[in-house]
Design an enzyme around this catalytic site. Sequence first.
Site: not given
Ligand code: ATP
Length: 570
Positions: A250, A252, A257, A272, A302, A343, A419, A425
């Site tokens: 998907e 990103k 969030r 979040r 998102e 998502f 996590r 990712k």
């Molecule tokens: P990052 O700084 O890489 O966004 P993070 O710590 O905020 O990391 P992670 O769970 O590590 O969060 O990375 C996934 C994040 O990406 C999710 O928290 C969400 O906010 C965002 N995101 C964007 N698109 C998607 C998707 N299709 N599915 C899941 N998460 C997604």
Amino acid sequence: MRYKRLAQLYEDLSSTTKRLEKIDILSKFLDYLSKEDRDVMYLLLGDIYPEYDERRIGISNQLAIKAIAKATGTDPASVTKEWKQVGDLGQVAEKLTQTKSQSTLHSHIITIEKVLTNLRKLPELEGKGTVSKKIALITELLTSASPIEAKYLTRTLIGDLRIGLKEATVRDSMAKAFFKNKKESAPKIQKAIDRTNDLASVFDIVGKGKIKELEKLHLEVGKPIKAMLAQKVNNLKEGFKAVGSPCAVEYKYDGFRLIIHKQGKNFSLFTRSLENVTKQFPEVVEYLKKYVKGESYILDSEAVGFDSKTKEYQPFQNISQRIRRKYHIEKMQKTLPVEINIFDVLYYDGKSLLNEPFEKRTKLIKKIIKNHPYKIIHAKQIITSNEKRAKEFYDKALKDNQEGVMMKNLKAEYDPGRRVGHMIKIKPEEKDLDLVITGAEYGAGKRSGWMSSFILSCKGKNKGEYLEIGKMGTGINEKQTDGKVTFEQLSKMLTPLIIKEKGKSVTIKPKVVISVTYQEIQKSPNYNSGWALRFPRFTALRPDRHPEDIADLKEVVDDFKKQKRNWRYG
Ligand code: ATP
């Protein structure tokens, strides 16, 4: 229960740094805790309500100082002086209470119930006379407190308990106190905590030793839950290895969030960090009403900003202000519109879907949401086992200004707050540059009074010419930890170099050189270099470097060309 018993527990817990010893101490305490005192579970981690509840004690150091002064018959200036020497307001309260009690020799019994009653009134107070009412509530407790009670009451008030207790230790202590098989029960307890964000509700059940009944604790629409988080891998090959093949790939999205709850006519949107932001996004509620089917649901998404004219997606920084902004919401809706990319679905029409496989949940999303680009859509997704196809999709995501891709195991459950290895990712690698700060903007909220975002420049063609190449606000600390640079320090360093001020923005003489990492360079009309760094992050001050030593535009553009040739994400 007397508060004294809890204060003694805090004291015992802080006497050791060893986790197993903490578990031993806490499990004995929990064994003794009666069901009437269940709310002690919140106080253990310094809260007065479950984690999903937004009400926090929120007392500033200054207000606590006034209350300590009043309760101990000292003047606020001496309390402050003492605090500066000792560094811990709790210890100051302990010491002053000790001195006072030697002269008056009186302390009353304080119950947990009384502590909670008074502390819970604090966030409710509003309007005129709030400060003095708050001081009165706190002073009432502190005047009756023994020295050790005063210490922990104060630390609880200012949100700095300093006993080194984490949720995971509380979980393991419950497992040890109530079950023979700690290894088996701990994950079940964790699941229940993740689903409810309510330690006392979990205690209600495990306290009776009924592990099976934990399954009865469900998601509740309207109560925020923690998002499932992803692990990181370096390339698509590793991605397929981690989540299996075929899998869902998907976009990103580069936004924030948003977890959406609906129950009948009621909608709630949570970030979040479990913050309720429904009021800030009225248009999202409209989209949900119009384009999503269902009586009740919890959706994971998102929110991404886009330019209202060009429709181009915007980096997160551009819309971040919408999350906090409480006023002029209509105007913000127009200037900083968001698109909701759904998502996941965790709950639908009265049923939790957490244990259903992702492929089933993602199919349901397609059934219940009518795609309306620039309003609400299902997150762009392909299901594939083909690396080449996944690479094309990844490139497209980056071209569409998104951060990279997520890869998801089709059979996996949704694990709130974890996590997980079944959702990963992939983002471009980070690179380094040395640049100079040539401008800044003052921040708001927690960062008010400090410069909080910084304009970065590289060298131009001519001597002494600097060209702007991006804006940076991450990698700098709010508080001093591990010797990292804080906003305050950087602001102090830059203030004497201000050349021009306009509103909240300042132009700064190019003197302070810093190292930054970034993910990508793009052409951009927003900066006079014609280029912009994506996701620049502060890594270090370079007092050893002169602005003449930093990267020039050619280096940056070369990097762009290299980046086109060398991307190794597939
Ligand atoms: P990052 O700084 O890489 O966004 P993070 O710590 O905020 O990391 P992670 O769970 O590590 O969060 O990375 C996934 C994040 O990406 C999710 O928290 C969400 O906010 C965002 N995101 C964007 N698109 C998607 C998707 N299709 N599915 C899941 N998460 C997604």
